[in-house]
Design a protein around this motif. Sequence first.
Motif, mmCIF file in Angstrom:
data_model
loop_
_atom_site.group_PDB
_atom_site.id
_atom_site.type_symbol
_atom_site.label_atom_id
_atom_site.label_comp_id
_atom_site.label_asym_id
_atom_site.label_seq_id
_atom_site.Cartn_x
_atom_site.Cartn_y
_atom_site.Cartn_z
ATOM 1 N N THR A 1 2.997 -1.090 15.676
ATOM 2 C CA THR A 1 3.855 -2.262 15.469
ATOM 3 C C THR A 1 3.187 -3.358 14.628
ATOM 4 N N LYS A 2 1.944 -3.148 14.204
ATOM 5 C CA LYS A 2 1.219 -4.187 13.469
ATOM 6 C C LYS A 2 1.665 -4.286 12.018
ATOM 7 N N LEU B 1 0.848 -1.192 0.000
ATOM 8 C CA LEU B 1 0.000 0.000 0.000
ATOM 9 C C LEU B 1 0.887 1.247 0.000
ATOM 10 N N VAL B 2 0.602 2.174 -0.906
ATOM 11 C CA VAL B 2 1.335 3.435 -1.002
ATOM 12 C C VAL B 2 0.420 4.567 -0.568
ATOM 13 N N ALA C 1 -4.833 -0.371 5.197
ATOM 14 C CA ALA C 1 -3.795 -1.378 4.988
ATOM 15 C C ALA C 1 -4.248 -2.750 5.478
ATOM 16 N N LEU C 2 -4.932 -2.789 6.607
ATOM 17 C CA LEU C 2 -5.419 -4.062 7.131
ATOM 18 C C LEU C 2 -6.515 -4.631 6.232
ATOM 19 N N GLU C 3 -7.380 -3.767 5.711
ATOM 20 C CA GLU C 3 -8.418 -4.218 4.787
ATOM 21 C C GLU C 3 -7.817 -4.792 3.510
ATOM 22 N N PHE C 4 -6.766 -4.157 3.035
ATOM 23 C CA PHE C 4 -6.110 -4.565 1.794
ATOM 24 C C PHE C 4 -5.249 -5.804 2.005
ATOM 25 N N GLU D 1 -7.743 10.493 12.549
ATOM 26 C CA GLU D 1 -6.349 10.835 12.271
ATOM 27 C C GLU D 1 -5.889 10.046 11.047
ATOM 28 N N ILE D 2 -5.083 10.694 10.184
ATOM 29 C CA ILE D 2 -4.687 10.087 8.917
ATOM 30 C C ILE D 2 -3.965 8.757 9.140
ATOM 31 N N GLY D 3 -3.107 8.702 10.143
ATOM 32 C CA GLY D 3 -2.395 7.459 10.421
ATOM 33 C C GLY D 3 -3.352 6.320 10.748
ATOM 34 N N GLU D 4 -4.398 6.624 11.481
ATOM 35 C CA GLU D 4 -5.393 5.599 11.810
ATOM 36 C C GLU D 4 -6.120 5.134 10.560
ATOM 37 N N CYS D 5 -6.438 6.073 9.676
ATOM 38 C CA CYS D 5 -7.094 5.704 8.417
ATOM 39 C C CYS D 5 -6.199 4.811 7.571
ATOM 40 N N LEU D 6 -4.924 5.151 7.499
ATOM 41 C CA LEU D 6 -3.987 4.343 6.721
ATOM 42 C C LEU D 6 -3.891 2.928 7.270
ATOM 43 N N GLN D 7 -3.844 2.808 8.577
ATOM 44 C CA GLN D 7 -3.767 1.480 9.174
ATOM 45 C C GLN D 7 -5.013 0.669 8.864
ATOM 46 N N ASP D 8 -6.174 1.305 8.920
ATOM 47 C CA ASP D 8 -7.423 0.608 8.597
ATOM 48 C C ASP D 8 -7.421 0.122 7.152
#
Length: 281
Positions: A273-274, A160-161, A239-242, A230-237
């Motif tokens: 750390t995930k 993911l980019v 990334a996990l979905e993808f 928060e953008i970081g939280e959105c990215l983590q969500d």
Amino acid sequence: MNRQTILFVMNADTPDDQISAAAESAARDDDHLLCLLADPAPALPVYAYGVLPYGGMNIPDNWGSLVQEARSKQEARANQVEALIAKSNTSGDVQTVMCATVDIKHAIARAARVSDVAFLASNLRDTPDVLREVASGILFHSPIGLRMNGCLPQAGNRILVAWDSSEAASSAVHAALPYLKASSEVAIVCIDPDMSEDGDGENPGYDVAAWLCHHGCTVTISQYPSGGLEIGECLQDRALEFGADLVVMGAYGHARMIQTVLGGTTRSMMEQTKLPVLLAH
């Protein structure tokens, strides 16, 4: 992927199994492993500092022996690391750094400038001050990317980019290009894109997607609203979905001081750390 020099930053407490895993991975990919042990020098006791012009510095009598003992322990550990590398039949070498914490970044930067990518041992999180200086040396004083979390082997099939048309995001994509070309799927994710002419343009993400397609990557583009998160939280969500094996993103796209004081996407992605992440500035 072409042969790389991987800067593996650790300290004297990095477990043998992490070092052996890194060495075996480098051997499989025919990479050169540059192991850099970074440890802070023993700190002067508070009472050693005088207040000029009323007093000078009072160095403890055993100060020299304390420093020498620390250096001897580090050298002994370096020899153990060399043995682990040799056992894995890996092309590699070991360097040591021991200095004031605030100066570690300069030694790290020198090694990073002649490496292709840096990877941090997970136990560096136990020394946040050292971790901060190591990351600073790589991100702000060298041209390479910084990988955190996961393990050393190649980044995986699904990457993911996080894209926002910034110079930092572009640096991250360039640093990650060998991994992107080797992957099976690349997801370009734009969160709260600025569709103005001076921002991300009418079609956010399409320019970088076209460039990666020219390199043979299979690319999809998605645009998401943050919804106040928060953008970081959105990215983590996302990334996990993808099912991302790696997240690629620019570091400190905004003023560094603001992010240091108030937090920010870079800080939150470094603290989690995930997900394995590759950062560049």
